[in-house]
Write a protein that holds these residues in place. Sequence first.
Motif, PDB file in Angstrom:
ATOM      1  N   THR A 184      20.694  59.455-114.460  1.00 45.00           N
ATOM      2  CA  THR A 184      20.047  59.704-113.173  1.00 45.00           C
ATOM      3  C   THR A 184      20.262  61.139-112.721  1.00 45.00           C
ATOM      4  OG1 THR A 184      20.407  57.389-112.554  1.00 45.00           O
ATOM      5  CG2 THR A 184      19.854  58.922-110.784  1.00 45.00           C
ATOM      6  N   ALA A 185      21.498  61.634-112.828  1.00 44.15           N
ATOM      7  CA  ALA A 185      21.806  63.006-112.401  1.00 44.15           C
ATOM      8  C   ALA A 185      21.044  64.027-113.233  1.00 44.15           C
ATOM      9  CB  ALA A 185      23.316  63.249-112.501  1.00 44.15           C
ATOM     10  N   GLU A 225      11.079  64.767-110.152  1.00 45.34           N
ATOM     11  CA  GLU A 225      10.993  63.486-109.435  1.00 45.34           C
ATOM     12  C   GLU A 225      10.173  62.459-110.213  1.00 45.34           C
ATOM     13  OE1 GLU A 225       9.808  63.671-105.372  1.00 45.34           O
ATOM     14  OE2 GLU A 225      11.270  65.212-104.839  1.00 45.34           O
ATOM     15  N   LEU A 226       9.157  62.925-110.968  1.00 44.33           N
ATOM     16  CA  LEU A 226       8.342  62.007-111.764  1.00 44.33           C
ATOM     17  C   LEU A 226       9.202  61.318-112.821  1.00 44.33           C
ATOM     18  CD1 LEU A 226       5.651  60.806-112.752  1.00 44.33           C
ATOM     19  CD2 LEU A 226       5.380  62.849-114.185  1.00 44.33           C
ATOM     20  N   GLU A 227      10.007  62.105-113.531  1.00 46.04           N
ATOM     21  CA  GLU A 227      10.880  61.545-114.558  1.00 46.04           C
ATOM     22  C   GLU A 227      11.910  60.598-113.959  1.00 46.04           C
ATOM     23  OE1 GLU A 227       8.946  65.085-116.176  1.00 46.04           O
ATOM     24  OE2 GLU A 227       9.993  64.661-114.301  1.00 46.04           O
ATOM     25  N   LEU A 228      12.434  60.962-112.797  1.00 48.82           N
ATOM     26  CA  LEU A 228      13.420  60.116-112.122  1.00 48.82           C
ATOM     27  C   LEU A 228      12.800  58.791-111.699  1.00 48.82           C
ATOM     28  CD1 LEU A 228      16.328  59.964-111.097  1.00 48.82           C
ATOM     29  CD2 LEU A 228      15.570  61.045-108.975  1.00 48.82           C
ATOM     30  N   ALA A 229      11.578  58.869-111.159  1.00 51.70           N
ATOM     31  CA  ALA A 229      10.882  57.654-110.723  1.00 51.70           C
ATOM     32  C   ALA A 229      10.534  56.766-111.917  1.00 51.70           C
ATOM     33  CB  ALA A 229       9.617  58.027-109.947  1.00 51.70           C
ATOM     34  N   THR A 282      21.630  65.194-106.911  1.00 54.03           N
ATOM     35  CA  THR A 282      20.504  66.079-106.639  1.00 54.03           C
ATOM     36  C   THR A 282      20.898  67.184-105.663  1.00 54.03           C
ATOM     37  OG1 THR A 282      18.234  66.170-105.768  1.00 54.03           O
ATOM     38  CG2 THR A 282      19.699  64.549-104.781  1.00 54.03           C
ATOM     39  N   ASN A 283      20.204  68.318-105.781  1.00 49.27           N
ATOM     40  CA  ASN A 283      20.397  69.434-104.850  1.00 49.27           C
ATOM     41  C   ASN A 283      19.344  69.441-103.751  1.00 49.27           C
ATOM     42  OD1 ASN A 283      22.580  70.437-106.391  1.00 49.27           O
ATOM     43  ND2 ASN A 283      21.161  71.467-107.790  1.00 49.27           N
ATOM     44  N   ASP A 284      18.398  68.516-103.823  1.00 45.85           N
ATOM     45  CA  ASP A 284      17.303  68.441-102.850  1.00 45.85           C
ATOM     46  C   ASP A 284      17.840  67.878-101.528  1.00 45.85           C
ATOM     47  OD1 ASP A 284      15.040  67.604-101.328  1.00 45.85           O
ATOM     48  OD2 ASP A 284      13.826  67.560-103.156  1.00 45.85           O
TER      49      ASP A 284
END
Length: 429
Positions: free
Chosen positions: A18-19, A26-30, A329-331
């Motif tokens: 996940t990290a 975000e697409l890959e994370l989703a 995430t840094n977001d």
Amino acid sequence: MPLLYGFLAQNVVVAIDTAFLARVGELELAASAIAGAFYIILFMLGFGFGIGTQILIARRNGEKNHEKIGPIVENSLYFIWAFSAVVVVIAMFFSDKILGAIIYSEAVAEAAVRFFNIRVFTLFFALGAVILSRFFVGIQFTKYIGIGALIVAVMNLIFDYLLIFGTFGFPKMGLEGAALAAVLAEIAGLAFFVIIIFRKVDLKKYNLFRFKMPNFEVIRNTLRLSSFTMLQNFLSVVGWFLFFVIVERTGERNLAVSNIVRSFYLLILAPQWAFGDAVSTLVSNAIGEGRRRYVFQIIRKVAIFCTSIMLGLFILTICFPVAIMSLYTNDISLIELGREGLIIVALASVIGGVMWIVFYAVAATGNTHVSLAIDVFSTTFYVLSIYFLAFTFSDRIALVWLSEIVYVSLLGICAMIYLSTNHWKKKEI
């Protein structure tokens, strides 16, 4: 404690993926959230068979019928590898159709299929390791389980770094790199368990690793007990899969942040799963030894240990939610969106410190059909609460995790009611 280390190391794998993927996009994370949940559905079917195997091994261990344990292990391996082969073949032909029909976003669906079609091969090695680890748990020889899981976590970290970002001359594979890293890491974990069995276990005592022709009577007996835990695990994870399907309808960003919260939740659930395994083995062994009078005492003591740890994790979470989110995430906007969810799942884990332990004890008595019925009831209300919360609070998506409190509370309450009736004492396996 070795079980705790083992589950913790396994869940660190999810946290690392996940990290890393959060830093890809975000697409890959989703996509990894839904594809990962779909994979876990299949894995947990096999894991449910492993639970039934463990209960049988623990019962035979308590009865001192050690020579019957080896055939249970070997035939469980035959079954689990045949199961994996069938699932992989079906998944390779139909995963695009299944995920495409479920996922609203075409971009997320396409990425999810790319991830899943590699990750699904992990089943052969991960489920093989499950059977061997259930053998260790059943005979109360858990020393090496944590080490095996640590090997998987470390290898996954190394391969993630090499294959996701393309470092040290390796190809930059991104999402597919995370899936391939999981396959390679699980191969290493299975190899370690096999080595330990040959070096540390008395093969003659347990009549183990003779690898004769499949004994379908042993498989049927194991499946008769395991079918309920397989279906129960399947339904439980389907509930979690529907969680992400429903959240995806509220937006790709909500799905991404929910994946981060899920990763953290899995990490702090490690003590519950470890103590759940412990109470399952201890209860099954006690019944096998004819000491049913100790069952409630075992449940109470294990629940106290588990809840104490979960309470400590809850305190840490409410003190440092931003710091925890920053590990993924840094977001800043994702951090703010998810911090509330961390606190909610940490609270759910405290409640689960008691509820999960009582629920595990029901299956350990051999009444796996009852634990299935309890889970079906609880999962139904779980999914309904997810739907209500996701669309009522789509701008505060973290509140959808309140559904976890609903789920674990119902599991525990129903299990307590059943155990109080004493009907469980009549079960023979």
